[in-house]
Motif scaffolding. Structure first.
Motif, PDB file in Angstrom:
ATOM      1  N   GLY A  62      43.803  15.974  13.025  1.00  0.00           N
ATOM      2  CA  GLY A  62      44.883  15.058  12.682  1.00  0.00           C
ATOM      3  C   GLY A  62      45.008  13.889  13.636  1.00  0.00           C
ATOM      4  N   ALA A  63      46.225  13.422  13.818  1.00  0.00           N
ATOM      5  CA  ALA A  63      46.487  12.193  14.565  1.00  0.00           C
ATOM      6  C   ALA A  63      46.077  12.314  16.025  1.00  0.00           C
ATOM      7  CB  ALA A  63      47.974  11.845  14.465  1.00  0.00           C
TER       8      ALA A  63
ATOM      9  N   ASN B 196      44.578   4.628  14.463  1.00  0.00           N
ATOM     10  CA  ASN B 196      43.520   4.604  13.439  1.00  0.00           C
ATOM     11  C   ASN B 196      42.350   5.537  13.773  1.00  0.00           C
ATOM     12  OD1 ASN B 196      42.672   2.982  15.573  1.00  0.00           O
ATOM     13  ND2 ASN B 196      41.556   1.555  14.256  1.00  0.00           N
ATOM     14  N   LEU B 197      42.564   6.474  14.705  1.00  0.00           N
ATOM     15  CA  LEU B 197      41.548   7.466  15.056  1.00  0.00           C
ATOM     16  C   LEU B 197      42.084   8.857  14.727  1.00  0.00           C
ATOM     17  CD1 LEU B 197      38.819   8.262  16.441  1.00  0.00           C
ATOM     18  CD2 LEU B 197      40.134   8.447  18.579  1.00  0.00           C
ATOM     19  N   VAL B 198      41.354   9.580  13.883  1.00  0.00           N
ATOM     20  CA  VAL B 198      41.752  10.923  13.451  1.00  0.00           C
ATOM     21  C   VAL B 198      40.808  11.946  14.088  1.00  0.00           C
ATOM     22  CG1 VAL B 198      42.102  12.424  11.444  1.00  0.00           C
ATOM     23  CG2 VAL B 198      42.610   9.980  11.284  1.00  0.00           C
TER      24      VAL B 198
ATOM     25  N   ILE C 243      41.961  16.330   6.147  1.00  0.00           N
ATOM     26  CA  ILE C 243      41.729  15.056   6.835  1.00  0.00           C
ATOM     27  C   ILE C 243      41.689  13.919   5.805  1.00  0.00           C
ATOM     28  CG2 ILE C 243      40.066  13.700   8.171  1.00  0.00           C
ATOM     29  CD1 ILE C 243      41.494  15.764   9.883  1.00  0.00           C
ATOM     30  N   THR C 244      41.061  14.170   4.656  1.00  0.00           N
ATOM     31  CA  THR C 244      41.000  13.156   3.597  1.00  0.00           C
ATOM     32  C   THR C 244      42.389  12.869   3.032  1.00  0.00           C
ATOM     33  OG1 THR C 244      38.733  13.733   3.035  1.00  0.00           O
ATOM     34  CG2 THR C 244      40.015  12.628   1.329  1.00  0.00           C
ATOM     35  N   ASP C 245      43.168  13.904   2.774  1.00  0.00           N
ATOM     36  CA  ASP C 245      44.540  13.703   2.287  1.00  0.00           C
ATOM     37  C   ASP C 245      45.363  12.892   3.282  1.00  0.00           C
ATOM     38  OD1 ASP C 245      43.951  15.157   0.037  1.00  0.00           O
ATOM     39  OD2 ASP C 245      44.961  16.990   0.693  1.00  0.00           O
TER      40      ASP C 245
ATOM     41  N   LEU D 210      30.016  15.626   7.938  1.00  0.00           N
ATOM     42  CA  LEU D 210      29.438  15.450   6.607  1.00  0.00           C
ATOM     43  C   LEU D 210      30.437  15.828   5.513  1.00  0.00           C
ATOM     44  CD1 LEU D 210      25.866  16.877   7.267  1.00  0.00           C
ATOM     45  CD2 LEU D 210      26.353  14.563   6.452  1.00  0.00           C
ATOM     46  N   SER D 211      31.106  16.952   5.676  1.00  0.00           N
ATOM     47  CA  SER D 211      32.062  17.412   4.663  1.00  0.00           C
ATOM     48  C   SER D 211      33.207  16.430   4.498  1.00  0.00           C
ATOM     49  CB  SER D 211      32.616  18.791   5.040  1.00  0.00           C
ATOM     50  OG  SER D 211      31.579  19.730   5.185  1.00  0.00           O
ATOM     51  N   THR D 212      33.706  15.926   5.619  1.00  0.00           N
ATOM     52  CA  THR D 212      34.806  14.976   5.573  1.00  0.00           C
ATOM     53  C   THR D 212      34.370  13.663   4.945  1.00  0.00           C
ATOM     54  OG1 THR D 212      35.795  16.005   7.536  1.00  0.00           O
ATOM     55  CG2 THR D 212      36.527  13.781   6.978  1.00  0.00           C
TER      56      THR D 212
END
Length: 344
Positions: free
Chosen positions: A300-301, A306-308, A328-330, A14-16
């Motif tokens: 992260g990666a 394309n999957l974090v 994660i957003t950055d 939710l936060s992400t």
């Protein structure tokens, strides 16, 4: 299609999702149950990087996230119009063994037995001293969950509750789609925030650690600080509820409370704060923490471009939520490198 599909609707997911949406991304959350009703709902909501005795980069990470909390909560309250029960009440971490007292007596935040009882009246006689941690605090995790959901909906984030992801479809180095109970879902990017259930979708070293908990009611509201002892924690809410937890059980997804687990928690809590003996029990529950090696979350990666990853937060998902969402957003939106945990 959506810009980002977040798999998992706990506090990390939710936060992400909210952070991504506020950066302009079109976000969908897919959650197997009800959003926020796994580890997030079962937690005590402590913001306790120091009381948890985190160390090294993980401690720095926790302190950074704790420092983000006031602004993060203000943003959620603005979006949701709801109180999150954020309370910088401070935390007392008692010492119960003489050997432990000798080890930490040189700590800059150590206070003596006499000072501990002056700082917090009503402590049990077994307390030999403590750490007084005024910057550690708490948030009401259940109020926070509701605020996160309201905030997400205010941003038009699509939330698919009760939707099971059966498998992640892949083509070489990319995720192509999700096979779900609602059909095939596709996105440009994916965030894996599935907590204790991560291994059902990816072969990652995450396992569930069960915690049993209970709450009692303090009609006098005398306890105004969190007590974080080696054997249990005691978390007073502003409405008089006191949350007591938690067992640590490595036995998979075994559900339910046990008489032994609840008795253990009550006996420990009463020895630390005897007034609990006369308080009525309100509720008992359990949850599953997502444990990662060395208690360091996987962020992260991944092996798929394309999957974090945003999973494995173990006992500190609520504490780590603001910094996880931001980084994660950055990483997704601005391409800012994630360096964990050597350069956070």
């Amino acid at each position: 299609m959506t810009d980002v599909l977040v798999i998992g609707g706990g506090i990390i997911g939710l936060s992400t999702a909210i952070a991504l949406s506020q950066k302009g991304a079109n976000v969908t959350i897919v959650e197997r149950d009800l959003c926020g009703h796994a580890a997030t709902w079962a937690a005590a909501g402590m913001l306790a990087p120091e009381a948890e005795r985190l160390s090294g980069d993980l401690l720095d990470f926790g302190i950074r996230s704790r420092e983000m909390y006031p602004q993060w909560i203000a943003n959620l309250m603005r979006l949701s119009g709801q109180d999150c029960g954020y309370w910088c009440c401070g935390m007392l971490a008692p010492v119960l063994e003489e050997s432990d007292r000798q080890v930490i007596s040189g700590h800059p935040k150590y206070i003596s037995r006499e000072e501990s009882h002056q700082r917090l009246s009503g402590l049990g006689q077994s307390i030999l001293g403590s750490l007084w941690l005024p910057e550690d605090g708490q948030v009401n995790n259940r109020k926070l969950t509701q605020a996160l959901l309201t905030a997400a909906r205010s941003l038009s984030i699509k939330i698919l509750e009760g939707t099971t992801v059966y498998q992640i479809g892949r083509d070489r180095s990319r995720v192509t789609h999700l096979d779900t109970s609602a059909g095939k879902l596709q996105s440009d990017r994916y965030v894996l925030a599935t907590g204790a259930w991560t291994r059902s979708l990816m072969p990652l070293p995450i396992k569930p650690i069960k915690g049993q908990m209970l709450s009692v009611f303090d009609a006098d509201r005398k306890l105004q600080k969190v007590i974080y002892a080696p054997s249990c924690y005691i978390v007073p809410r502003q409405d008089g509820t006191i949350v007591i937890g938690a067992t640590v059980e490595d036995n998979g997804f075994a559900q339910g409370n046990t008489a032994a687990g609840i008795a253990q928690l009550l006996n420990r809590a009463i020895s630390i704060y005897p007034a609990i003996a006369d308080m009525p029990i309100i509720e008992t529950w359990w949850g599953f923490r997502p444990h990662a090696p060395n208690e360091i979350p996987l962020l992260g990666a991944s092996d798929h471009e394309n999957l974090v990853l945003a999973t494995g937060h173990y006992r500190n998902g609520i504490l780590f939520a603001p910094i996880t969402a931001k980084l994660i957003t950055d990483f997704i939106v601005d391409g800012i490198s994630l360096a964990f945990f050597n350069d956070v």
